[in-house]
Write a protein that holds these residues in place. Sequence first.
Motif, mmCIF file in Angstrom:
data_model
loop_
_atom_site.group_PDB
_atom_site.id
_atom_site.type_symbol
_atom_site.label_atom_id
_atom_site.label_comp_id
_atom_site.label_asym_id
_atom_site.label_seq_id
_atom_site.Cartn_x
_atom_site.Cartn_y
_atom_site.Cartn_z
ATOM 1 N N LEU A 64 -36.582 21.776 -44.900
ATOM 2 C CA LEU A 64 -36.670 20.566 -44.101
ATOM 3 C C LEU A 64 -35.375 20.348 -43.336
ATOM 4 O O LEU A 64 -34.294 20.746 -43.779
ATOM 5 N N GLU A 65 -35.480 19.695 -42.204
ATOM 6 C CA GLU A 65 -34.312 19.390 -41.380
ATOM 7 C C GLU A 65 -34.117 17.878 -41.313
ATOM 8 O O GLU A 65 -35.074 17.118 -41.279
ATOM 9 N N SER A 66 -32.845 17.464 -41.272
ATOM 10 C CA SER A 66 -32.507 16.045 -41.176
ATOM 11 C C SER A 66 -31.362 15.883 -40.197
ATOM 12 O O SER A 66 -30.423 16.691 -40.181
ATOM 13 N N SER A 67 -31.450 14.822 -39.360
ATOM 14 C CA SER A 67 -30.412 14.596 -38.349
ATOM 15 C C SER A 67 -29.122 14.080 -38.963
ATOM 16 O O SER A 67 -28.039 14.306 -38.441
ATOM 17 N N ASP A 68 -29.229 13.382 -40.089
ATOM 18 C CA ASP A 68 -28.038 12.800 -40.726
ATOM 19 C C ASP A 68 -28.111 13.087 -42.222
ATOM 20 O O ASP A 68 -29.004 12.621 -42.914
ATOM 21 N N SER A 69 -27.186 13.874 -42.699
ATOM 22 C CA SER A 69 -27.194 14.277 -44.106
ATOM 23 C C SER A 69 -26.444 13.308 -45.005
ATOM 24 O O SER A 69 -26.388 13.501 -46.216
ATOM 25 N N GLU A 70 -25.850 12.250 -44.417
ATOM 26 C CA GLU A 70 -25.040 11.326 -45.213
ATOM 27 C C GLU A 70 -25.842 10.125 -45.724
ATOM 28 O O GLU A 70 -25.451 9.516 -46.707
ATOM 29 N N ASP A 71 -26.937 9.775 -45.031
ATOM 30 C CA ASP A 71 -27.698 8.611 -45.473
ATOM 31 C C ASP A 71 -28.680 9.001 -46.577
ATOM 32 O O ASP A 71 -28.751 10.157 -47.007
ATOM 33 N N GLU A 72 -29.453 7.994 -47.063
ATOM 34 C CA GLU A 72 -30.359 8.225 -48.175
ATOM 35 C C GLU A 72 -31.456 9.219 -47.814
ATOM 36 O O GLU A 72 -31.871 10.029 -48.653
ATOM 37 N N ILE A 73 -31.934 9.166 -46.566
ATOM 38 C CA ILE A 73 -32.988 10.092 -46.152
ATOM 39 C C ILE A 73 -32.447 11.513 -46.126
ATOM 40 O O ILE A 73 -33.121 12.468 -46.539
#
Length: 457
Positions: free
Chosen positions: A203-212
């Motif tokens: 999976l890819e995420s734009s922001d790795s610092e938040d909960e998502i």
Amino acid sequence: MQIRSRLTYQFTYLVSAILFVSYLIIYIFSQQNYKENFYSRLRQKANTAAELLVNVNQVDSKLLRIIDRANRDILFRENIMAYDTCNERIYRSNDTISFHIDVNRVKEVRRKKEVRFAHEDIEILGTVFATPEGRIVVFAGAVDQYSAENAKDLKNILIALFLLFVFIVVISGWFFAGRAVNPISEVIKQVDHLSPKRLEERLESSDSEDEIGKMVSTINRLLERIENAFKLQKTFIANVSHELKNPLTKISSQLEVSLLKERAAEDYKETIASVLEDTQELAAITESLLELNKISVSDYQAGFQLIRIDEIIWEARSLTQKLNRHYKVSIDTSFMPDDEEELMIRGDEKLILTAIKNLMENACKFSPKHCAFVGLRVYHNTINIRVKNEGKGIPKSDLPYIFQPFFRGENTASSKGYGIGLSLVERIIHLHNGSIQVQSNPNEWTEFTMSLPQTKP
């Protein structure tokens, strides 16, 4: 209910409650301010009337009444009355507007200096005015029409603003809630595209610092473990198929050859003996698989008891040396603790015996001198059991896979076995909340270290 709708409702409820409380406070304080302004005007009118009545010699009560009527700043149903030091009324500004003032009320004003009260719909302020002859009491009363009208207008304005802002909050809340849950929707879409044939995808995420982002990282780690599990399963099935196919092929070939022509009784006996040996090999493989599966699914921990690990080591040594007269197991007792309670663990005696015996047997089997060296040491509430041998060792490329079922390294090809023993040992140790590590120096030595938690009685 979807998260977007729930967030919108919660945001709307919160902001609406804050607006309601804020507007209610504004309305209450505004009403109080209007009321104070009204009484301030009454006080001013009372003081003005008393000033003119007492301090200006040319102004009598009749002239003062004319002046009051000419004043444009007249309150609705306004009336001003003054009482002298003998509590006799000396002035009334409006004969048509009357409110009853008794002697006790006049005395109360003299005592408290200012009194507020109401007569029907008329708000009345009584105050004291000091003169050289003494203190006179002045009452100013009127209907507070201005405050009521302003309060009504303010209430309508606040209600309109409240409804407008609630509408804006609903729209903006829906918009921002959509933006907040949009990454979750993207994650859901990506997960929907996953399948057992595409487990290598992540999976890819734009922001790795938040909960998502952290949730995506957790799912990716889970996918990695699932992918490894699938790979292990494929390897396990391939190895099982291979291990079962060999004896089955040998049995089938020998039986087919025996049926090609008539043979002597001795040939048939030899074939039957060979088939029996292959059948026993199949039974051994099947039994090993059942034992391996039993360790995976059985609930052994409920029946764990306190056992002494040194006694199990000595028993495992005895059983190992009985397997082959050339096997020799040396136990180092130099680090044995004096207190036997430090050698206690909670577990299943039979399983621990099986694990230690397998390690001793492997150490002797793959040692040119058929010798194994065993050491025991207690360190930081952990019992460490070391099993070492001298020999070919294990190649570094094989170390990550030696605990996989049916895996056999290059240096074990000439030795009989099924590649189940070490996998069984690892599962037994993990069942007892322990760990096992292996170190090896090719062509020199191999060492397995079991670590089990100490349990004192």
